[in-house]
Write an enzyme that holds these catalytic residues in place. Structure first.
Site, short mmCIF file in Angstrom:
data_model
loop_
_atom_site.label_atom_id
_atom_site.label_comp_id
_atom_site.label_asym_id
_atom_site.label_seq_id
_atom_site.Cartn_x
_atom_site.Cartn_y
_atom_site.Cartn_z
CG ASP A 146 -0.24 0.05 2.54
OD1 ASP A 146 0.80 -0.61 2.68
OD2 ASP A 146 -0.71 0.76 3.45
CG ASP B 168 3.47 -15.89 -7.08
OD1 ASP B 168 3.33 -14.70 -6.73
OD2 ASP B 168 4.12 -16.24 -8.10
CD GLU C 116 0.87 -5.69 1.82
OE1 GLU C 116 -0.04 -6.31 2.39
OE2 GLU C 116 0.97 -4.45 1.83
CG HIS D 9 -1.28 -7.29 -1.83
ND1 HIS D 9 -2.57 -7.39 -2.30
CD2 HIS D 9 -1.25 -6.17 -1.07
CE1 HIS D 9 -3.28 -6.38 -1.83
NE2 HIS D 9 -2.50 -5.62 -1.09
#
Ligand code: 9MR
Ligand code: CA
Length: 615
Positions: free
Chosen positions: A212, A575, A584, A533
């Site tokens: 993020d 994955d 992530e 991610h």
């Protein structure tokens, strides 16, 4: 490997080391048995698990064969030169004491005696197959970790907010600037007299936390502490390393330039009016999987917390020490900031971050990473340790002396041992009457490392990480990396090369000697994460993922609800881009990984050069 070219000086250093290493090699025993071409090549067996990058010449070299066979036939292995097929070593596999957690048998091939630099392949026969099983080819060489070592740090550059990444530094991963963060709104939870709700403040730069785009003080804290400690343990090594970042030509080692980029952001997370530190700079909810420059939702400063203030104080105090030789002014500024944050925390000792409660009172609701921590003794200990080293003030020492430590492996919520690591590494700065205290702390550390080493030796993969399913939390690969740091510290204190072997085994685990057969680092190995991610990667689907990132790794809690093929602790990895709970990437995972890879590389080069390895 997707690495861009390193600076010229770096190449020189490396070739010098290789010459030394080659000089040593003539004395090392290797078994040759004539030329035998590899027969018609069978495909690489996925059941042979080994470090996919290869081995430093003097390290232990192990591959594990996973098999359903319960009969203990002790099949044979042969190591061959990959180009000629020449046999260089043969032996028998040995059964591991324990089965894998998935219930399979594990057989261990130990080819540590192969020490001559080269590219090899392992063949296993006599396990009931008609054709020998073959491993992928692997290297034995002192230089193979150089690129990974640099990439594990270059990853931080790729995470930089607020600036364009130019092709000359970022290669094919160049991108537009994202998140200027020069107009950040004070969230109502963070409102104060001098900065009421919606006041606009500026806090640019810094690294995105993970997949993020938010910037969290608590998680940045352990990340920076870990990176600065890596530098402090191996300063000459890092001084010679070039990461090809925009600051590579200045006087500062590149690792410290990279940390400084985040320090500049961190400084702006402190409210100058009272020394308090905001918990995070974040959007209200997570952005979609879009490019950084297209992620433009409003950003907020959210509530000041005690954890943020104490982690900030620790980092700034350590920075005061680390940057002092380069700039007294910078060092003083960091020390002052650390002291102001400490004062705030002393006045507000228990402001914890409780996001759900916050959302009942304030708007907009904030639903991004919480990094909420209710146990703050360890943060206080870490800050006191770094502040003691930065100031010599005995008041800080009394906080340290009052604590009774048991070893606990660091993670973002438990930073106690970052403090002890620093104190142990700066013995000269400890009070003269602290000898007994210091031996007690060292004893805790060594006991923990020894126990972990023993447990690991029993495991199917002969690695410390696969000794306890309880270690497989969200970000389990960083648990392994932090174990690696523990072993390096135990090695530094005792000189016992067994701890070095354990650190290498931990590296082997992360790079392929494990239950999924993945090398868990993007871009390094033959079977690596393709779909992390990671918004920066997902926004660029035509490109391979950004290299040098350690993914979170197996996590049987599977909080993301994605499809997994197994619930076994060390197999519970997928994955897939949806898997934020196992796939992530995050700065607090890459930092201990970078410490381990760079630290080991620095030590192995030193040993290879002098031929002084004591086994
Ligand atoms: O690493 C964090 C892990 O220990 C927590 O269990 C998890 C849930 O709170 O959050 C992890 O951190 C994530 C953070 O909250 C937001 N950015 C991505 C982080 C890595 O997944
Ligand atoms: Ca804590």
């Amino acid at each position: 490997m997707p690495q861009e070219h390193h600076k010229q000086e770096n190449h020189k250093v490396v070739s010098k080391h290789s010459t030394f290493a080659a000089g040593c090699m003539v004395t090392l025993a290797v078994v040759f048995s004539g030329f035998q071409q590899v027969q018609a090549k069978s495909p690489v067996s996925e059941d042979i698990r080994l470090n996919q990058l290869g081995f430093s010449p003097l390290s232990e070299k192990i591959a594990v064969l996973i098999t359903q066979e319960s009969r203990q036939k002790n099949p044979e292995f042969v190591v061959r030169a990959a180009d000629t097929g020449e046999e260089v070593l043969s032996g028998k596999l040995q059964a591991s004491s324990e089965k894998t957690w998935g219930g399979q048998s594990a057989l261990v091939a130990d080819f540590s005696r192969v020490k001559t630099p080269g590219t090899y392949q392992l063949e296993i026969s006599g396990n009931g197959e008609s054709e020998p099983l073959r491993s992928a080819s692997f290297q034995v060489d002192d230089t193979i970790y150089q690129d990974l070592a640099a990439a594990s740090l270059k990853a931080f550059y790729y995470q930089r907010a607020s600036m364009e990444l130019k092709e000359v530094h970022a290669g094919p991963w160049h991108r537009a600037a994202g998140h200027p963060d020069d107009k950040v709104l004070i969230h109502p939870s963070a409102a104060s007299d001098s900065r009421p709700e919606n006041t606009v403040v500026s806090a640019p730069k810094g690294w995105y936390d993970a997949g993020d785009y938010n910037k969290y003080v608590v998680n940045s804290g352990i990340t920076m502490g870990t990176l600065m400690s890596a530098y402090e343990r191996f300063p000459e090594y890092f001084a010679a390393q070039s990461l090809n970042i925009p600051e590579s030509d200045n006087a500062l080692p590149d690792i410290l330039d990279e940390v400084r980029y985040n320090l500049e952001w961190l400084a702006a997370m402190q409210d100058p009016a009272d020394g308090g530190v905001y918990h995070k700079l974040t959007t209200a909810g997570f952005e979609g999987m879009v490019a950084a420059h297209k992620a433009t939702q409003p950003r907020y400063m959210v509530q000041k917390t005690t954890a943020a203030a104490l982690d900030f104080a620790a980092v700034m105090a350590q920075a005061a020490r680390v940057y002092a030789p380069y700039s007294e002014e910078e060092s003083n500024k960091h020390r002052e900031a650390a002291l102001a944050a400490w004062q705030w925390a002393e006045q507000h000792p228990a402001v914890t971050y409780r996001q759900d409660a916050l959302n009942e009172t304030f708007d907009p609701d904030v639903t991004t990473g919480a990094y909420g921590d209710e146990q703050l003794d360890d943060e206080r200990l870490w800050a006191a340790a770094e502040l003691y080293l930065a100031t010599g003030d005995r008041d800080f020492w009394s906080v340290i002396a009052a604590a009774t430590p048991a070893y606990s492996l660091p993670n973002w919520a438990d930073v106690r041992w970052l403090g002890y690591y620093s104190l142990l590494a700066h013995k000269d700065k400890l009070p003269p009457d602290s000898g007994t205290w210091r031996s007690a702390i060292e004893k805790q550390l060594i006991l923990a490392a020894r126990q972990l080493r023993r447990d690991g030796e029993q495991s199917a993969y002969r690695v410390p990480m696969v000794s306890d399913p309880g270690l497989f939390v969200w970000g389990s690969n960083a648990v392994a990396a932090n174990q690696g740091i523990l072993f390096l510290e135990a090695f530094r204190i005792t000189g016992d090369s067994g701890f070095l072997r354990s650190a290498e085994a931990t590296r082997d685990y992360l790079l392929g000697r494990n239950a999924t057969g993945f090398s868990y680092v993007t871009g390094f190995g033959r079977k690596t994460p393709q779909h992390p991610h990671h918004r920066l990667a997902a926004a660029n689907p035509d490109m391979p993922p950004l290299p040098g990132f350690l993914v979170g790794g197996p996590n049987p809690s599977q909080q993301d609800g994605c499809d997994y093929t197994s619930t076994v602790a060390d197999e519970s990895y997928t994955d897939h881009v949806c898997s934020y709970a196992s796939n992530e990437i995050a700065i607090n995972w890459n930092a201990p990984f970078a410490y381990l890879i760079n630290g080991l590389h620095a030590i192995e080069r030193r040993h290879g050069k002098g031929c002084t390895h004591h086994d």
